[in-house]
Design a protein around this motif. Sequence first.
Motif, mmCIF file in Angstrom:
data_model
loop_
_atom_site.group_PDB
_atom_site.id
_atom_site.type_symbol
_atom_site.label_atom_id
_atom_site.label_comp_id
_atom_site.label_asym_id
_atom_site.label_seq_id
_atom_site.Cartn_x
_atom_site.Cartn_y
_atom_site.Cartn_z
ATOM 1 N N TYR A 235 0.832 -1.208 0.000
ATOM 2 C CA TYR A 235 0.000 0.000 0.000
ATOM 3 C C TYR A 235 0.867 1.259 0.000
ATOM 4 C CZ TYR A 235 -4.618 -2.076 0.400
ATOM 5 O OH TYR A 235 -5.800 -2.732 0.121
ATOM 6 N N ARG A 236 2.042 1.189 0.630
ATOM 7 C CA ARG A 236 2.965 2.328 0.562
ATOM 8 C C ARG A 236 3.403 2.572 -0.885
ATOM 9 N NH1 ARG A 236 4.871 -0.346 5.467
ATOM 10 N NH2 ARG A 236 4.396 0.989 7.266
ATOM 11 N N VAL A 237 3.663 1.480 -1.596
ATOM 12 C CA VAL A 237 4.038 1.596 -3.007
ATOM 13 C C VAL A 237 2.876 2.135 -3.821
ATOM 14 C CG1 VAL A 237 4.705 0.290 -5.063
ATOM 15 C CG2 VAL A 237 5.759 -0.241 -2.854
ATOM 16 N N ILE A 238 1.684 1.593 -3.598
ATOM 17 C CA ILE A 238 0.486 2.038 -4.329
ATOM 18 C C ILE A 238 0.240 3.527 -4.114
ATOM 19 C CG2 ILE A 238 -2.038 1.855 -4.349
ATOM 20 C CD1 ILE A 238 -1.666 -1.178 -3.842
ATOM 21 N N ASN A 239 0.349 3.969 -2.872
ATOM 22 C CA ASN A 239 0.137 5.391 -2.574
ATOM 23 C C ASN A 239 1.245 6.245 -3.179
ATOM 24 O OD1 ASN A 239 -2.194 4.815 -1.114
ATOM 25 N ND2 ASN A 239 -1.081 4.594 0.824
ATOM 26 N N GLY A 240 2.477 5.730 -3.129
ATOM 27 C CA GLY A 240 3.592 6.483 -3.691
ATOM 28 C C GLY A 240 3.479 6.654 -5.191
ATOM 29 N N LEU A 241 2.928 5.649 -5.856
ATOM 30 C CA LEU A 241 2.754 5.708 -7.314
ATOM 31 C C LEU A 241 1.468 6.445 -7.708
ATOM 32 C CD1 LEU A 241 3.756 2.023 -8.179
ATOM 33 C CD2 LEU A 241 5.080 4.077 -8.709
ATOM 34 N N ASN A 242 0.606 6.709 -6.721
ATOM 35 C CA ASN A 242 -0.665 7.388 -6.981
ATOM 36 C C ASN A 242 -1.492 6.625 -8.020
ATOM 37 O OD1 ASN A 242 -2.594 9.399 -6.624
ATOM 38 N ND2 ASN A 242 -1.744 10.682 -8.244
ATOM 39 N N LEU A 243 -1.715 5.334 -7.742
ATOM 40 C CA LEU A 243 -2.437 4.485 -8.689
ATOM 41 C C LEU A 243 -3.941 4.716 -8.612
ATOM 42 C CD1 LEU A 243 -0.597 1.048 -8.204
ATOM 43 C CD2 LEU A 243 -0.033 2.926 -9.772
ATOM 44 N N ASN A 244 -4.598 4.533 -9.743
ATOM 45 C CA ASN A 244 -6.058 4.598 -9.734
ATOM 46 C C ASN A 244 -6.619 3.266 -9.231
ATOM 47 O OD1 ASN A 244 -6.208 2.722 -11.930
ATOM 48 N ND2 ASN A 244 -5.899 4.420 -13.386
ATOM 49 N N GLU A 245 -7.938 3.171 -9.131
ATOM 50 C CA GLU A 245 -8.553 1.993 -8.520
ATOM 51 C C GLU A 245 -8.265 0.724 -9.314
ATOM 52 O OE1 GLU A 245 -10.411 0.469 -5.220
ATOM 53 O OE2 GLU A 245 -9.863 2.564 -5.648
ATOM 54 N N SER A 246 -8.284 0.821 -10.639
ATOM 55 C CA SER A 246 -8.028 -0.344 -11.476
ATOM 56 C C SER A 246 -6.585 -0.833 -11.322
ATOM 57 C CB SER A 246 -8.307 0.001 -12.943
ATOM 58 O OG SER A 246 -7.942 -1.072 -13.779
ATOM 59 N N GLU A 247 -5.656 0.097 -11.343
ATOM 60 C CA GLU A 247 -4.236 -0.251 -11.187
ATOM 61 C C GLU A 247 -3.966 -0.823 -9.789
ATOM 62 O OE1 GLU A 247 -2.380 3.207 -14.131
ATOM 63 O OE2 GLU A 247 -2.804 3.630 -12.001
ATOM 64 N N LYS A 248 -4.594 -0.218 -8.813
ATOM 65 C CA LYS A 248 -4.443 -0.698 -7.432
ATOM 66 C C LYS A 248 -4.907 -2.146 -7.309
ATOM 67 C CE LYS A 248 -6.586 0.053 -2.891
ATOM 68 N NZ LYS A 248 -7.521 0.910 -2.116
ATOM 69 N N ASN A 249 -6.026 -2.480 -7.939
ATOM 70 C CA ASN A 249 -6.556 -3.845 -7.866
ATOM 71 C C ASN A 249 -5.612 -4.845 -8.528
ATOM 72 O OD1 ASN A 249 -8.857 -3.048 -6.486
ATOM 73 N ND2 ASN A 249 -10.054 -2.741 -8.363
ATOM 74 N N ILE A 250 -4.954 -4.430 -9.602
ATOM 75 C CA ILE A 250 -3.988 -5.306 -10.280
ATOM 76 C C ILE A 250 -2.828 -5.620 -9.346
ATOM 77 C CG2 ILE A 250 -2.249 -5.389 -12.126
ATOM 78 C CD1 ILE A 250 -4.235 -3.844 -13.881
ATOM 79 N N PHE A 251 -2.323 -4.626 -8.650
ATOM 80 C CA PHE A 251 -1.204 -4.819 -7.713
ATOM 81 C C PHE A 251 -1.620 -5.754 -6.567
ATOM 82 C CE2 PHE A 251 1.006 -1.806 -10.065
ATOM 83 C CZ PHE A 251 2.252 -1.510 -9.509
ATOM 84 N N ILE A 252 -2.785 -5.500 -5.990
ATOM 85 C CA ILE A 252 -3.222 -6.288 -4.834
ATOM 86 C C ILE A 252 -3.528 -7.726 -5.244
ATOM 87 C CG2 ILE A 252 -5.027 -6.555 -3.084
ATOM 88 C CD1 ILE A 252 -5.239 -3.507 -3.016
ATOM 89 N N ASP A 253 -4.180 -7.903 -6.381
ATOM 90 C CA ASP A 253 -4.495 -9.248 -6.868
ATOM 91 C C ASP A 253 -3.212 -10.036 -7.146
ATOM 92 O OD1 ASP A 253 -6.206 -11.379 -8.127
ATOM 93 O OD2 ASP A 253 -5.040 -10.761 -9.873
ATOM 94 N N THR A 254 -2.220 -9.386 -7.745
ATOM 95 C CA THR A 254 -0.943 -10.039 -8.037
ATOM 96 C C THR A 254 -0.242 -10.446 -6.751
ATOM 97 O OG1 THR A 254 -0.689 -8.752 -10.069
ATOM 98 C CG2 THR A 254 1.304 -9.768 -9.153
ATOM 99 N N PHE A 255 -0.251 -9.555 -5.778
ATOM 100 C CA PHE A 255 0.379 -9.851 -4.487
ATOM 101 C C PHE A 255 -0.257 -11.074 -3.832
ATOM 102 C CE2 PHE A 255 -0.302 -9.287 0.131
ATOM 103 C CZ PHE A 255 0.989 -9.523 0.578
ATOM 104 N N LYS A 256 -1.574 -11.075 -3.705
ATOM 105 C CA LYS A 256 -2.256 -12.175 -3.015
ATOM 106 C C LYS A 256 -2.109 -13.489 -3.768
ATOM 107 C CE LYS A 256 -5.658 -9.283 -0.636
ATOM 108 N NZ LYS A 256 -7.098 -8.962 -0.450
ATOM 109 N N SER A 257 -2.177 -13.421 -5.095
ATOM 110 C CA SER A 257 -2.072 -14.639 -5.905
ATOM 111 C C SER A 257 -0.677 -15.248 -5.795
ATOM 112 C CB SER A 257 -2.388 -14.324 -7.372
ATOM 113 O OG SER A 257 -3.702 -13.828 -7.516
ATOM 114 N N GLU A 258 0.353 -14.412 -5.876
ATOM 115 C CA GLU A 258 1.727 -14.917 -5.789
ATOM 116 C C GLU A 258 2.034 -15.451 -4.395
ATOM 117 O OE1 GLU A 258 5.796 -15.366 -7.415
ATOM 118 O OE2 GLU A 258 3.728 -15.383 -8.148
#
Length: 390
Positions: A235-258
């Motif tokens: 979430y620190r990375v997501i906030n630092g990159l200022n991701l939109n909701e769609s991009e944020k979901n891609i990051f979180i889904d990738t994290f949990k899946s891996e």
Amino acid sequence: MLEEIIRREDVSHLLEDICNSARYYDKKSSNSMGYQMYFGVEQILFLFYDALFKYKIIIDDMSYFNDFFEQIDKLIRKIDNFYDISNGINRIIGRICAFKLGIKDVEEEESKKEVVKYIYDKYMVHGYYIHGYSSHYYGSILEEGFFVEQYNNLYNKFIKVQEILNKKNHGKMLEKDFTLKKVEFTDSLLLGCYYSVNSPMYFSSLLCRNEFIQKQEYVDDYSKNDYNACLKNLYRVINGLNLNESEKNIFIDTFKSEWNLLDKNNSNISLMLIPRDLFMNELIDIDKFIDENIENSFADVVCKLFNQRSNISVKDDIAKRHITFINLDGYKKYVKEEKKDSLKEEIEKTFITSDDEFAFSNMYGKVSILLLLGTMLITLGVVLTILMFS
């Protein structure tokens, strides 16, 4: 390979001390030899594993082990920085080699040459290249052998993450070219341990080692298998990159899946060893090395020899008959849980409800009521005492 040694009672006790006593693990770090990559207990644990590995490969005679173990224990307790501990381990190995070869004066030139060539032959010529990998893949490699970049992975998800990072001008964060089919091997067991607990490196880099994770205390969250801490880092990375909701979901889904794919909560240290002579082994010219260093002390020559690093990139598959496996416990296996104070437990049982946030916000309100009631009773007692005397 190391199972017999690690099962020893004295070794098991020292492993517990290393992971629980600041006397063992609270040392000064160094930018030398890559020690800046480590944090906390990992450094000394991996160094100790490395010492056992060198003993097994080079000495391989348990009649000398008690003396070796006693010296290593004293070294780790007394020396206050990792670089000197590493060199101290190498010196101890060199001295025991000399003793095993029946050499008394290690500073004599011919004796120095004999010991150095003995270590060179055992550790380099007939030694191993090492690959640290996620323990999730141990079963498949054990059964089928090692196939370069041909295993169950989520590259398709990480490629989407990488595309977003490129768009945000942070493409180097993953440090991975998903189109290349090659795997890096090292000749250092210490580095192999580091790569294993942080495997895959692009994943741990995303979660712990980038410009958005500034505090040193976060860098080993991934190697500790700490899911909640790594999610906070994401979430620190997501906030630092200022991701939109769609991009944020891609990051979180990738994290949990891996994380689920790797079974990260249950991972340990998994190492794959390949004989050096299976590859084009780029060995140093030992005669030239000796000639250039013969005037140095025996200890300095031995340390310099061990510090000759060699890494290779492997592009070809490796048959299982060529692979030797080492599976080691991470520091969590040896860390003792802190015993909770009984009074604290009673307070938690009394005031903390299933809703943690609600409990935290109301705990002090309930305590205040009890304090107020106690104060009223004391006041009433004082008043009654005064009336009785009157």
